[in-house]
Design a protein around this motif. Structure first.
Motif, mmCIF file in Angstrom:
data_model
loop_
_atom_site.group_PDB
_atom_site.id
_atom_site.type_symbol
_atom_site.label_atom_id
_atom_site.label_comp_id
_atom_site.label_asym_id
_atom_site.label_seq_id
_atom_site.Cartn_x
_atom_site.Cartn_y
_atom_site.Cartn_z
ATOM 1 N N UNK A 28 0.853 -1.158 0.063
ATOM 2 C CA UNK A 28 0.004 -0.004 0.045
ATOM 3 C C UNK A 28 0.842 1.297 -0.002
ATOM 4 N N UNK A 29 1.979 1.288 0.340
ATOM 5 C CA UNK A 29 2.932 2.389 0.455
ATOM 6 C C UNK A 29 4.009 2.311 -0.902
ATOM 7 N N UNK A 30 3.723 1.503 -1.785
ATOM 8 C CA UNK A 30 4.527 1.532 -2.876
ATOM 9 C C UNK A 30 4.091 2.930 -3.690
ATOM 10 N N UNK A 31 5.192 3.659 -3.960
ATOM 11 C CA UNK A 31 5.073 5.082 -4.443
ATOM 12 C C UNK A 31 5.574 5.022 -5.884
ATOM 13 N N UNK A 32 4.379 5.513 -6.693
ATOM 14 C CA UNK A 32 4.659 5.720 -8.249
ATOM 15 C C UNK A 32 4.411 7.132 -8.625
ATOM 16 N N UNK A 33 4.380 7.683 -9.898
ATOM 17 C CA UNK A 33 4.068 8.546 -10.445
ATOM 18 C C UNK A 33 2.835 9.136 -9.870
ATOM 19 N N UNK A 39 1.685 8.667 -6.920
ATOM 20 C CA UNK A 39 1.480 8.519 -5.394
ATOM 21 C C UNK A 39 1.659 7.295 -4.956
ATOM 22 N N UNK A 40 1.008 6.832 -3.638
ATOM 23 C CA UNK A 40 1.222 5.811 -3.248
ATOM 24 C C UNK A 40 -0.014 4.760 -3.617
ATOM 25 N N UNK A 41 0.379 3.578 -3.838
ATOM 26 C CA UNK A 41 -0.517 2.601 -4.244
ATOM 27 C C UNK A 41 -1.839 2.605 -3.616
#
Length: 442
Positions: free
Chosen positions: A384-389, A391-393
């Motif tokens: 859930x805290x995976x950060x992409x362009x 924001x967080x998943x």
């Protein structure tokens, strides 16, 4: 013991000390420079030894040996003009009365030449192997040079080289220039070997740690399907701060997932402690609240400025019923999600404080009934805290995607979640990711 061999090395002659380079000195400089280039960056012990002996013969002589000390034993490699490098030959316990033992204690170069020295006796004392002595003697040596491999105030081995009547670069006795060049050769080989040895030992330690710390094999229980996915944040280590485990029997088993603050080997060491603490606690009492309470009390005095989050679920099959009761407790960790066979997604309302910081914590439990094809999904914050362009998943994104996998196998669910997270990351760095799913397949 050979008296001639025990003498201190001879003093250099006037010609040895002359200001102009002696014949062969420039060749020494060139070969040492080339040796440095060949050994630069070498992190393999065996390859380093082979390259060193290939340089030593014929530059320093007709036959050469590298002997290495390991505790009280000795192993040797050798090379002659007519043969390739051979070894290692393990020669067992090192006799402290023989030459190699004395070299280990003294770490001083020795030069021996006929007729002043008994070269055969010196060679017999230096080479503790009859086949190797015969191989060296076949060159009818008239002079022997022995150089310690010194590094860090210790002698880790000895370089021995012999010349026949017309051997080596110039033939004849070893000069002081030869001895100095051989000593430089020994220092560079010793330093490179020490780096290679440390690198290999570190690799062995990492492999041993991985064997202990990597996620365990999942058990197989009748009427239950279990699958997991694990992706460390540092791919080269294959271990990290996230962990999961399953233990118990088919009618009463525990699934736990957790996250130790930190990454890499340092965090992974604590994951092993956490996992083993949970296993031990569950052996005496499978209550998730009691298991997390034990985890907190065991870890608190051992974890400086660290903490652990965990979710613990006990699965028990009801007698005469297809349903399974899942009893859940968490310690600062997101509660698991329950994906119903009809596509509904439930989130048990249970919370708890992180483990390892405050003494005397108590944890609460909640029960969830699992029907056939209902799936419990546990995950770490690497999801859930995976950060992409974008924001967080996020927790909500996870909830929204799960209904389309209702009734799918746990392996499919875990793989789908991992793939969605990786797509969201779009090659960005991420924290450790762990997922484990349990489905009532009865």
């Amino acid at each position: 013991m050979n008296a001639a061999f025990d003498r201190a090395p001879r003093e250099p002659s006037e010609s040895d000390l002359a200001g102009t380079p002696q014949p062969g000195d420039w060749a020494h400089v060139q070969v040492i420079g080339e040796l440095s280039r060949q050994l630069a960056g070498s992190l393999n012990v065996r390859r380093t030894v082979y390259r060193a002996l290939d340089f030593a013969v014929p530059h320093f002589g007709d036959w050469a040996m590298l002997a290495f000390f390991d505790s009280d034993s000795v192993s040797v490699y050798s090379r002659s003009r007519d043969t390739r490098v051979s070894g290692p030959v393990l020669l067992g316990r090192l006799d402290p009365r023989q030459a190699l033992g004395r070299f280990r204690r003294r770490g001083v170069t020795g030069r021996y030449a006929a007729p002043g020295d008994d070269v055969d006796a010196a060679l017999a004392d230096l080479v503790p192997s009859t086949p190797l002595r015969d191989e060296a003697a076949s060159h009818r040596p008239s002079t022997v040079l022995a150089v310690p491999l010194n590094i860090g105030g210790a002698t880790n081995g000895v370089f021995v080289v012999v010349r026949g009547p017309a051997g080596g670069v110039d033939g004849g006795d070893y000069t002081t220039g030869d001895a100095l060049a051989a000593e430089e050769f020994g220092r560079r080989v010793a330093a490179t070997l020490e780096s290679a040895r440390l690198y290999e030992e570190r690799g062995e330690m990492a492999n041993a740690l991985e064997q202990v710390l990597r996620p365990p094999e999942l058990p197989e229980y009748p009427g239950v399907y279990i699958a997991a996915r694990y992706r460390p944040g540092q791919q080269r280590l294959r271990i990290g701060g996230d962990f999961y485990d399953v233990h118990g029997d088919a009618d009463d088993f525990t699934v736990v997932i957790g996250d130790v603050c930190g990454k890499g080997i340092d965090a992974a060491v604590y994951t092993s402690l956490a996992r083993q603490t949970i296993r031990t606690a569950a052996y005496f009492d499978r209550s998730p609240a009691k298991v997390l309470g034990a985890l907190n009390e065991v870890l608190r005095p051992q974890m400086s400025q660290r903490f652990v989050t965990a979710a613990c679920v006990r699965f028990r099959r009801n007698s005469g019923d297809e349903a399974i009761t899942a009893t859940i407790a968490v310690a600062g960790h997101p509660p698991p999600l329950v994906v119903r066979a009809d596509g509904a997604v439930d989130e048990p309302g249970v919370t708890g404080t992180v483990a390892g910081i405050i003494s005397g914590l108590s944890f609460v439990e909640t029960d969830v009934r699992l029907g056939v094809k209902d799936t419990v999904l546990l995950y770490t914050d690497g999801v859930d805290e995976a950060r992409g362009v974008e924001g967080f998943f996020g927790h909500e994104r996870l909830r929204v995607m799960l209904p389309e996998y209702a009734g799918a196998s746990p392996a499919t669910v875990c793989e789908a979640v991992e793939q969605r997270v990786l797509e969201h990351l779009d090659s960005a760095a991420h924290d450790d990711i762990a997922l484990i799913a349990v489905q009532n397949g009865a």
